[in-house]
Design an enzyme around this catalytic site. Sequence first.
Site, short mmCIF file in Angstrom:
data_model
loop_
_atom_site.label_atom_id
_atom_site.label_comp_id
_atom_site.label_asym_id
_atom_site.label_seq_id
_atom_site.Cartn_x
_atom_site.Cartn_y
_atom_site.Cartn_z
NE ARG A 1 120.90 -15.70 50.89
CZ ARG A 1 119.69 -15.58 50.68
NH1 ARG A 1 119.50 -15.32 49.25
NH2 ARG A 1 118.89 -15.03 51.58
CB THR A 2 123.97 -20.31 55.57
OG1 THR A 2 124.11 -19.19 55.36
CG2 THR A 2 125.15 -21.24 56.21
CE LYS B 1 109.84 -35.79 71.53
NZ LYS B 1 110.49 -37.49 70.96
NE ARG C 1 122.36 -19.39 60.13
CZ ARG C 1 122.21 -18.55 58.82
NH1 ARG C 1 120.92 -18.38 58.71
NH2 ARG C 1 123.18 -18.35 58.38
CG HIS D 1 127.57 -16.30 59.01
ND1 HIS D 1 127.74 -17.36 58.34
CD2 HIS D 1 126.23 -15.86 58.40
CE1 HIS D 1 126.96 -17.82 57.66
NE2 HIS D 1 125.88 -16.95 57.50
C1 NCD Z 1 122.94 -13.80 57.11
C2 NCD Z 1 122.82 -14.34 58.64
O1 NCD Z 1 122.15 -15.27 58.39
O2 NCD Z 1 123.51 -13.69 59.28
N1 NCD Z 1 122.41 -14.35 56.17
C3 NCD Z 1 123.21 -15.31 55.35
O3 NCD Z 1 123.52 -16.27 55.90
N2 NCD Z 1 123.48 -15.07 54.05
C4 NCD Z 1 122.48 -12.09 56.95
C5 NCD Z 1 121.26 -11.90 57.49
O4 NCD Z 1 120.41 -12.69 57.85
O5 NCD Z 1 120.88 -10.64 57.50
#
Ligand code: NCD
Length: 332
Positions: A81-82, A110, A131, A159
């Site tokens: 999703r993100t 590397k 991320r 997040h």
């Molecule tokens: C979450 C995350 O990556 O922290 N997912 C997301 O970004 N919607 C929650 C999860 O992974 O459980």
Amino acid sequence: MSVIEKRASEVNGTVHPLPADHVSNGFFGQHILSVKQFDRDKLQYIYRVADEMRSLVKRFGKANLLDGKILANLFYEPSTRTSSSFQAAMLRLGGRNISINGVHYSSVTKGESLPDTVRTLESYCDLTVLRHPQVGAAAEAARYAHKPLINAGDGTGEHPTQALLDIYTIENDLERLDGLKVAMMGDLKYGRTVHSLTRLLSLYETEFYFVSPDILRMPGYILDELRASGHHFAELRDVDEIVGEIDVLYMTRVQKERFEDPEQYEQLKNYYVVDPEFMSRAKEDMILMHPLPRVYEISMEVDDDPRAAYFRQMENGMYIRMALLAAVLGKS
Ligand code: NCD
């Protein structure tokens, strides 16, 4: 800019103090690293821009606000999703994306450092979305970045963009943010979404209920912040005594990837399961939220319940990210 001014602007999280601030309410050129950067006014600004993005998408599908801009999506952890909502947000605003799978397909294999990777990408792009599995990685990378960087999850830390879309969904569904009883249930220790959400909800009059097994309790530093801001909270092992009172139930996945002992994960993965019987005990006008992905913790039979808000959250994520991108790149 003198070296000292530059240092000062780095401490504030400012990348370059350019003059377009008045059109983007202070977001222009900023890194988005933590929900601590937001206050109620800033949230309302992003939410009203997100409303406009929603109607823009519904009516026209796209706009040319970010024509010529390129976003670098740098992910060192899995994401559906993100990453895809940031990409779709950029595409719908007329911009483009470069996506890098940090772990497998970059020079990290590397031995390249995170700052060097970020510096490389920003020499091609206008903004980086990162991320990373380490807490503080986004803040660390931002120290070296000369263009805005958005934290899309730093390990068990924060997040922020998820919390923005979570609160936007609460406001849309319940039409208020003050005076709510909010329960968060599941893995509160490793789940970064609930860390950001708790911090952001503490800008409002919220009663918090943290429901978890003992070893997955909300970290002490988040609870200390709530004490300092004068919020009521309770920690529970069972939701039964409050299920009929809560306005928002925010479920989380037990974060398998953070466990050192796979046995322990196996014991905890089914600890809480929301099913239709559970929902029959909840309020008629409450909402059930989840950042997704869900694994065992919400049964699919609940999906058609109008109180299930997780698919709405998902869609709202794109509008929120469109609003953020426009604000940070100075085009809203
Ligand atoms: C979450 C995350 O990556 O922290 N997912 C997301 O970004 N919607 C929650 C999860 O992974 O459980």
